[in-house]
Scaffold this active site. Structure first.
Site, PDB file in Angstrom:
ATOM      1  N   TYR A  12       0.853  -1.194   0.000  1.00  0.00           N
ATOM      2  CA  TYR A  12       0.000   0.000   0.000  1.00  0.00           C
ATOM      3  C   TYR A  12       0.885   1.239   0.000  1.00  0.00           C
ATOM      4  O   TYR A  12       1.946   1.241   0.611  1.00  0.00           O
ATOM      5  CB  TYR A  12      -0.906   0.004   1.235  1.00  0.00           C
ATOM      6  CG  TYR A  12      -1.888  -1.147   1.219  1.00  0.00           C
ATOM      7  CD1 TYR A  12      -3.184  -0.974   0.756  1.00  0.00           C
ATOM      8  CD2 TYR A  12      -1.498  -2.418   1.640  1.00  0.00           C
ATOM      9  CE1 TYR A  12      -4.070  -2.042   0.708  1.00  0.00           C
ATOM     10  CE2 TYR A  12      -2.383  -3.489   1.605  1.00  0.00           C
ATOM     11  CZ  TYR A  12      -3.669  -3.291   1.136  1.00  0.00           C
ATOM     12  OH  TYR A  12      -4.536  -4.348   1.086  1.00  0.00           O
ATOM     13  N   GLU A  13       0.439   2.290  -0.681  1.00  0.00           N
ATOM     14  CA  GLU A  13       1.285   3.484  -0.768  1.00  0.00           C
ATOM     15  C   GLU A  13       1.510   4.110   0.604  1.00  0.00           C
ATOM     16  O   GLU A  13       2.434   4.890   0.794  1.00  0.00           O
ATOM     17  CB  GLU A  13       0.720   4.505  -1.753  1.00  0.00           C
ATOM     18  CG  GLU A  13      -0.581   5.131  -1.344  1.00  0.00           C
ATOM     19  CD  GLU A  13      -1.167   6.055  -2.421  1.00  0.00           C
ATOM     20  OE1 GLU A  13      -0.597   6.147  -3.511  1.00  0.00           O
ATOM     21  OE2 GLU A  13      -2.203   6.672  -2.150  1.00  0.00           O
ATOM     22  N   SER A  14       0.700   3.709   1.585  1.00  0.00           N
ATOM     23  CA  SER A  14       0.893   4.193   2.952  1.00  0.00           C
ATOM     24  C   SER A  14       2.144   3.612   3.597  1.00  0.00           C
ATOM     25  O   SER A  14       2.572   4.089   4.637  1.00  0.00           O
ATOM     26  CB  SER A  14      -0.330   3.829   3.795  1.00  0.00           C
ATOM     27  OG  SER A  14      -0.617   2.440   3.679  1.00  0.00           O
TER      28      SER A  14
END
Lengths: 258, 293, 293, 258
Positions: free
Chosen positions: D53-55
C-alpha cells in the site's frame, strides 16, 4: 613544579578543547581526544551538549569508553539511532551540527586538512585512510575544531592533498565557494591555540600555554607564524578536569597517556 | 553460505559487503576468498579488515570507498601495499562517506545520480572525475553530484530474517537498506532465522523486505570480529592484533591459510578461534510497543 | 496547545500538519482555527478533513497538496466549493504524492530541489510550472524536479516523546520525519509524555530527535477522528458522516461552532464527542529486542 | 438462470481482476475492489502475492476489511512498514512493483486517466481529488490494471486532464517518453475487458462477459470501439470465488453490493 609536568600534553589538549564547547550545542564527534573533550565538557560546564556520531547514534551516553565510532556502547541508551543517509542529509547538510571535530596528518597555513595521501595521489609514499565524513563536516558544521600536536611535518605551508577545506582555497573564500559552515576556526595543539584570522583565514597564534616559549610554537609550523596582538591566557587543566579525565573518562589511559 | 556465494557472486562482479562497524559480514568475505573469486570491484564506505583480507587474497581488481583504515587500531596494510607499491595493483575510486551514501541512495532509487552540497574546495573531484555537478533549475546554484552505484551483488548481515528474507536490523543501520535496494542480487546473512510471525509482530523493524532478497544464509557469529548488537560484542583485540598481521605479508598469508582456507565453513572458523562465547552480549532488552487498534 | 500555536504559528505562515491517514493532528488544526489564524499556506499530501475544516474556517490562502478527498467516504466539500466556485478563493499548488514526498525530502536535506523520474505524459507540469527538469550529468537523460518545501512550522503527531522532544512513532510513518527536518519550527504533539529512559531503551524507534523540536504538547486523543496505532482506532463513522456535514455550509459552520469554537481545548472536545473510549485500541504488544553488547 | 442474475457487476469485476494476478507478483493496491481482487487471488491461485500500500505497509494481512489505504489493520501483522519516501523511491521508482491498480473518473481511448478535474483546470465544474500516487504508479508499475464501469461519461475519447498517462500521448509512445512501465495493459469493466493494442496503445475489446451484447459495450465508450479478432471467453465467478467474496472478504457487502 611547572604545570607541564603535572599533566600530559593529551590531557591539556583535551581540557582546552572541552572549554571550547558551549552548553546545548550539537557536536559531531570522533573517537579519541574529541570524544573525551565532549564528555569532559558534559561533566563540567556543558551538561546539555548533544553528541552525534557519523555512525548514526545521537545523544549517546556510553557506559564504557568507545574504541570505535561504531562501538555498540554508543547505541545502547542513546536518544536516536538513524541510518547514515539521515546523518548526512537531515543532520549535517541540514545545518543542525554546531561543531565538528577534525584531525589530520597535515594541516596547512589556511586550515586545509589532508587525510588522504602523503606524496602524489596516484602513487603516494603514504596512503592515509581518506576523507570518511571529514570533507562534508569541514564544509557543513557551523564551525570546526581541530586537535593536533605541533610539528613541521604535521603543519606544512600547504598540504599535499586537500581532503577537508579550510580557508582561502585558490584565493577564494569559503563564502565565495558556497560553504555553509565557518570552517576550522580554531586549532588546539599541545603548545598553544591557533586561530583562523577572520579576514584572511590564515592560522595565527591566539594563545600560548603556560610555560611554553613562542619559539617552540614557531618551530612546529612550516610557515612564518604570526601572532595575535594579545595572546589569550590559558589555564592548565584544573584538578577537577584531571580527576574526571583520569578516573572517570579514560581510566585505562587509552588516549591520555602521551 | 557456500551455495549462495557460488550461485550469486561471480568473477568480475561489483560487490558490496556493507555495515558501518556493525554487522560486517566477515563470513561472506571469507567464503568469497575460499571460492577464489577474481577481478571483483569491491565497494564499501569503510573497507575494514575484511576487504584488507580480500585484497591480500587477490580477489579485488578495484576498490570504491571513502575511508580505508583499521578503526581505532591503525592501517590496512594489504590495501596500503597495493596503493603505495602496486603489490598487487589495485584501482581506486574514492569519495567521502556522504558521497558513498549518496551513490547508494541513487542506486536504491534507480536514479542515475544524486545531488549533494559538497566537495567545494577539496581535491576529491580532481582525483575522481565521476564527482561532477548540476545546476539547480530553481536557484541557479551549482551543486555536486555522484553517479548511482548499482552493485551486482550486495551482502547484508542482520540480526534476524524469516525464510523469505524479510530482514530486521537494530542498532546501527549504516547504509544497508540503500545497498540492498540498489543491488541486482542480495544475500542476507543472519544470526538467527525466525518464524514469519516474529517479523510480522514488529513490522517497523524490517529494513529489507523479502521481495528484494535472493538468498538467506544462517551464519551465527558471521560478523566476527565486528559485532551484532544484542548477539555479541566487537572483538577489539582482534582489530588491534590485525595491525601486526596485516603489516607482514607472510603473517597475513599464514592468517588466511589458517582461518580462511584452513576451515570449510563458519562453524570451523569459530572453533579455530577457540570459541567466541566470551563475546556473547549481555541483556538489555527493550519493552515492546502496542500495534493494536 | 494554545501556547504552542500562539508562539509558533503566525498569520501568513506556511504550515504542514502531516500524517498519512495515521496520526493526523486534528487537535492542532482546531487550535489554529480557534486562534483565527489567517492567510496560511497549508501543505499536506492528503488535506483530509482537518484542512477541509481549516479552509471552511477561513484560515487558508493557499493549498499545496497531492490528493484532496475524504478517504473511503467521499469529497472535501469546503475544498471543492473554494476551487469550483471561489467560496472562499483558494490558490492551489498541486503535485502527486511522490512529488510532495520529494519536496519534503529536499527540504529535509536542505537542497533546493529533488530529482525524480516522473510526470512524463501527464498534464501536471502544465498545471504547475514549479515541476521542472534537470539533465543527468552522467547519462544525459532528462529527469523531473520539484522544489524544496521548507515550511515555517510543521506539526507532528506521535505516540510518545520525552520532554526534550525526542519523538517515537510506530505504524505508518508517512513523511513525518522529512517534514520535521524540513521545517523552521516544529511542534510535536503526543499521546503520551514519557521519561527519557523510555526513549533511550529503544533508540531505533526515534523518528525525530529533540534537537529538531521547538515545543512538545501532550494531547491524548489529539488525532481523532484519525488514529494512533496502539492507542485508538480510526473513527470511520466520523469520516462517513463528514460527507453530509461538509456538503452543507450551514452544517459545517454548526460543526465548527460546536466542536471547535465551542470548546476551549482537547479535553472538552473529547467530552463533547461523548467520550472516545469505544475507540481504545486492543493489545497487540510486540516483543522487545536486545540492545546489549 | 443466466449468470448475470446470480452475481453483481462488482463481484464479476473483482473476480476477473483477481484472475489477472500471477502468484508471487508484487502488487500496489488501492482500497475497494482492487483490494478485494488481490485478496481473492491470494485465497485462490496466488497465495504468494505480495500486497503493498502506498501508505507504507508491505505484505499486509489485515484481519478486517480495510476502509482506508492507511487503515491500522494493514499495519498490524504486516511484513514491513516503511516511510513513504522508501515506498516511492526504493519500491516504486526502483521497479519492484509488478502490478498497479488504477481507477478514475475518466479513462480515454489510449488509457489516459483523469482523477483531477472535469472541465478546465483553473475553474473546474467538478474538482476531483487529484493524483495521489496514481501518476507515478501509471509510469513505474511494470503494468497497470484499471477497474471501472463502462459509461460514455467515464470513457470519453480523450480525458479533460491527464493525471496518469496511458499510451500515445501527443503521438509519442511510452518508450519514447522514457516511462519504465508498460502502462494500462488491461481495463476490467462490468461488461467486458478492454486491452491496450500492443502497437497503437488504443483500448480495444478483448473479452465480452457471458450474456453481454457487443452493442452494450460500444454504447459505454465515447469512441468507435474496435474488437480483437478473437474475443477471449470469460467464465463467470465460480461458486468458490463468490463464497470467498461474500462470506470471507466482504461479508458486510461494503464494496460488492452494487
Amino acid at each position: 613544579m611547572p604545570p607541564s609536568v603535572t599533566h600530559t600534553p593529551a590531557e591539556l589538549m583535551t581540557a582546552v578543547a572541552a572549554r571550547e564547547l558551549r552548553d546545548g550545542e550539537v557536536v559531531f564527534v570522533g573517537i579519541g581526544l574529541p570524544n573525551l573533550a565532549c564528555n569532559l565538557a558534559r561533566a563540567t560546564h556543558a551538561p546539555g551538549l548533544v553528541l552525534i556520531y557519523e555512525s548514526g547514534a545521537v545523544g549517546a551516553e556510553p557506559e564504557r569508553l568507545p574504541v570505535s565510532i561504531g562501538d555498540p556502547s554508543l547505541v545502547t541508551g542513546s536518544l536516536m539511532v538513524c541510518g547514515m543517509a539521515d546523518v548526512f542529509q537531515c543532520l549535517l547538510q541540514n545545518g543542525r551540527i554546531g561543531v565538528g571535530f577534525l584531525g589530520g596528518a597535515q594541516i596547512d597555513r589556511f586550515g586545509n586538512i589532508n587525510t588522504t595521501v602523503i606524496g602524489p595521489y596516484a602513487r603516494p609514499s603514504v596512503r592515509l585512510p581518506g576523507s570518511g565524513g571529514a570533507a562534508e563536516i569541514a564544509i557543513h558544521a557551523r564551525r570546526t575544531l581541530v586537535i593536533s600536536r605541533l610539528s613541521r611535518r604535521a603543519f606544512p605551508e600547504s598540504v599535499d592533498f586537500v581532503t577537508s577545506p579550510g580557508h582561502r582555497m585558490g584565493g577564494r573564500s569559503r563564502r565565495e565557494l558556497g560553504m555553509p559552515g565557518a570552517g576550522p576556526v580554531r586549532v588546539v595543539t599541545d603548545k598553544g591555540i591557533l586561530d583562523a584570522d577572520p579576514d584572511t583565514g590564515e592560522l595565527v597564534l591566539g594563545a600560548l600555554y603556560p610555560g611554553v616559549e613562542l619559539d617552540e610554537v614557531r618551530a612546529g609550523v612550516g610557515w612564518t607564524l604570526r601572532c595575535r596582538e594579545r595572546l589569550q591566557p590559558v589555564d592548565p587543566p584544573s584538578d577537577r578536569e584531571l580527576t574526571l579525565l583520569r578516573d572517570v573518562l579514560d581510566p585505562r589511559g587509552l588516549y591520555l597517556k602521551g | 553460505m557456500g551455495d549462495a556465494v557460488a550461485a550469486l557472486v561471480h568473477d568480475g562482479d561489483t560487490v558490496v559487503i556493507e555495515g558501518f562497524t556493525h554487522l560486517i559480514c566477515f563470513a561472506a568475505g571469507h567464503e568469497i576468498i575460499r571460492q577464489r573469486r577474481r577481478d571483483l570491484t569491491l565497494c564499501r564506505l569503510t573497507p575494514d579488515l575484511i576487504y584488507d583480507q580480500m585484497i591480500a587474497a587477490g580477489c579485488a581488481r578495484k576498490l570504491v570507498f571513502s575511508w580505508a583504515g583499521n578503526p581505532g587500531a591503525g592501517s590496512l596494510h594489504a590495501f596500503r601495499r597495493a596503493v603505495e607499491r602496486g603489490e598487487p595493483p589495485l584501482e581506486l575510486e574514492e569519495y567521502s562517506h556522504f558521497g558513498m551514501v549518496a551513490r547508494l541512495s541513487a542506486g536504491a532509487a534507480r536514479l542515475p545520480f544524486w545531488t549533494l552540497r559538497n566537495y567545494m574546495g577539496t581535491d576529491l573531484p580532481a582525483a575522481n572525475p565521476l564527482i561532477r555537478s548540476v545546476t539547480c533549475p530553481y536557484t541557479g546554484e551549482t551543486l555536486a553530484t555522484v553517479p548511482a552505484l548499482n552493485p551486482d551483488v550486495t551482502i547484508v548481515h542482520a540480526q534476524r530474517a524469516d525464510a523469505a528474507g524479510n530482514t530486521q536490523i537494530w542498532g546501527l543501520l549504516g547504509v544497508q537498506k540503500e545497498a540492498a535496494f540498489a543491488s541486482r542480487r542480495v544475500i542476507v546473512v543472519v544470526e538467527e532465522l525466525v518464524e514469519e510471525a516474529v517479523i510480522r509482530a514488529d513490522p517497523n523493524r524490517t529494513l529489507v523486505p523479502g521481495l528484494a532478497v535472493d538468498a538467506v544464509v544462517v551464519e551465527p557469529w558471521g560478523a566476527h570480529p565486528s559485532y551484532a548488537q544484542g548477539y555479541y560484542d566487537r572483538d577489539n583485540d582482534f582489530y588491534v592484533r590485525w595491525e601486526a598481521v596485516s603489516r607482514e605479508p607472510a603473517a597475513l598469508t599464514r592468517y588466511l591459510e589458517e582461518f580462511v582456507f584452513g576451515v570449510h565453513n563458519r562453524a570451523e572458523y569459530v572453533e579455530r578461534c577457540g570459541g567466541l562465547e566470551w563475546l556473547r552480549a549481555g541483556s538489555r532488552v527493550c519493552a515492546g510497543v502496542n500495534y493494536g487498534y
